[in-house]
Design an enzyme around this catalytic site. Structure first.
Site, short mmCIF file in Angstrom:
data_model
loop_
_atom_site.label_atom_id
_atom_site.label_comp_id
_atom_site.label_asym_id
_atom_site.label_seq_id
_atom_site.Cartn_x
_atom_site.Cartn_y
_atom_site.Cartn_z
N LYS A 19 -4.24 -1.92 8.28
CA LYS A 19 -3.84 -3.11 7.53
C LYS A 19 -5.08 -3.70 6.84
CE LYS A 19 0.35 -2.99 9.37
NZ LYS A 19 1.52 -2.56 8.56
N SER A 62 3.44 0.97 4.31
CA SER A 62 3.09 -0.45 4.48
C SER A 62 1.85 -0.88 3.71
CB SER A 62 2.89 -0.77 5.97
OG SER A 62 1.75 -0.10 6.46
#
Length: 309
Positions: free
Chosen positions: A163, A93
């Site tokens: 993230k 990701s």
């Protein structure tokens, strides 16, 4: 005769006195004499005492080794708890910034001094609730669990994510299909860190969203392979993450060695006017700037006639 007898006895007497005074003179260089034997014994005893001291030092080292191990483990635990912790990247990701299997070091110290996550930083945070639902938990053996406990190996039991921070408390963030991510009216130029071939948000447009104070909006660099804030707007927080759930900022890729690099903040987040505080202050500043001439004009009107009279 008597004199001769006395003089014959004087020689041995002198010899005995000389032997008593200096035995080395008679034994020096004669093998097997007492003086040589004594010297050999002294050398032997000296060598034996040195060997005993060396054995004693070796024994003391092995006695101290468990204490050294305990101190090292305690320091590692303190470092993991308060300073730096290693985390492993389990997914794609955050490509190409981070690859699956990379080991990153996370700064856990600055949050203790009240530091808040900033736009553009890569952060590790605990699952806010429901983000990792259904994800399998890797199994670890006893040794791996021990290494995880002291921070020498990432823990499989901790439900953590990594993230990039896109917006912070007070910001307004949005992204339309085919367009860029916009923060407080400013478009972000993300080509430097978004996965090649990805779009900013075509798979999941969103916003505009006002990020509450004390929370952050996060997105993965591999936008089309990241279940980030966009996909959890139905959960408490509307996709935002509480800063209390942030473990710390990932500041370096430490392993593998050929991928070592610093995780900096992209320049697009340094553009002027991006801060929501600046936007909030702008109307106030404009109001003050407009009010000053009016106040001065009114003052001149009030004081002008009196001065003339």
């Amino acid at each position: 005769m008597a004199v001769g007898s006395r003089s014959g006895q004087e020689g041995p007497e002198e010899g005995r006195e000389q032997l008593a005074e200096s035995p080395e003179a008679l034994t020096d260089g004669v093998p097997g004499m007492p003086g040589e034997v004594m010297e050999d014994e002294r050398t032997h005893r000296g060598g034996r005492s040195r060997r005993q001291r060396q054995r004693g030092q070796q024994r003391s080292f092995w006695k101290e080794l468990p204490l050294l191990v305990v101190i090292a483990l305690a320091l590692a635990l303190v470092i993991k708890t308060f300073l730096v912790q290693a985390f492993s990247i389990p997914s794609d990701s955050m490509q190409d910034t981070l690859q699956r299997g990379d080991r990153v070091l996370v700064d856990k110290l600055t949050p203790w001094f009240g530091s808040e996550p900033q736009r553009g930083e890569v952060v590790v945070f605990h699952d806010p609730g429901g983000w990792l639902e259904g994800e399998p938990t890797p199994q670890q053996n006893v040794v791996q669990k021990g290494l995880s406990f002291i921070g020498l190996m990432p823990s499989a039991e901790e439900k953590d994510l990594i993230k990039r921070v896109i917006a912070v408390g007070g910001d307004t963030v949005s992204c339309k299909k085919g367009g860029p991510v916009v923060v407080n009216g400013h478009a972000l130029s993300e080509s430097g860190y978004i996965f090649p071939g990805n779009t900013p948000c075509d798979d999941m447009p969103f916003g505009p969203i006002k990020v509450p104070q004390g929370r952050i909006w996060v997105m993965g660099d591999h936008r089309q392979d990241s279940s980030d804030s966009r996909y959890h707007q139905n959960l408490p927080g509307n996709g935002t993450v509480s800063t209390k759930d942030v473990v710390g900022r990932a500041f370096v890729v430490a392993w593998p060695v050929n991928r070592w690099h610093i995780l900096g903040v992209p320049g697009t987040f340094d553009q002027s006017g991006l801060s929501a505080a600046a936007l909030t202050a702008a109307p106030g500043a404009a109001g003050v700037a407009g009010a000053v001439p009016l106040v001065l004009w009114r003052r001149r009107r009030l004081t002008g006639p009196g001065t003339a009279g």
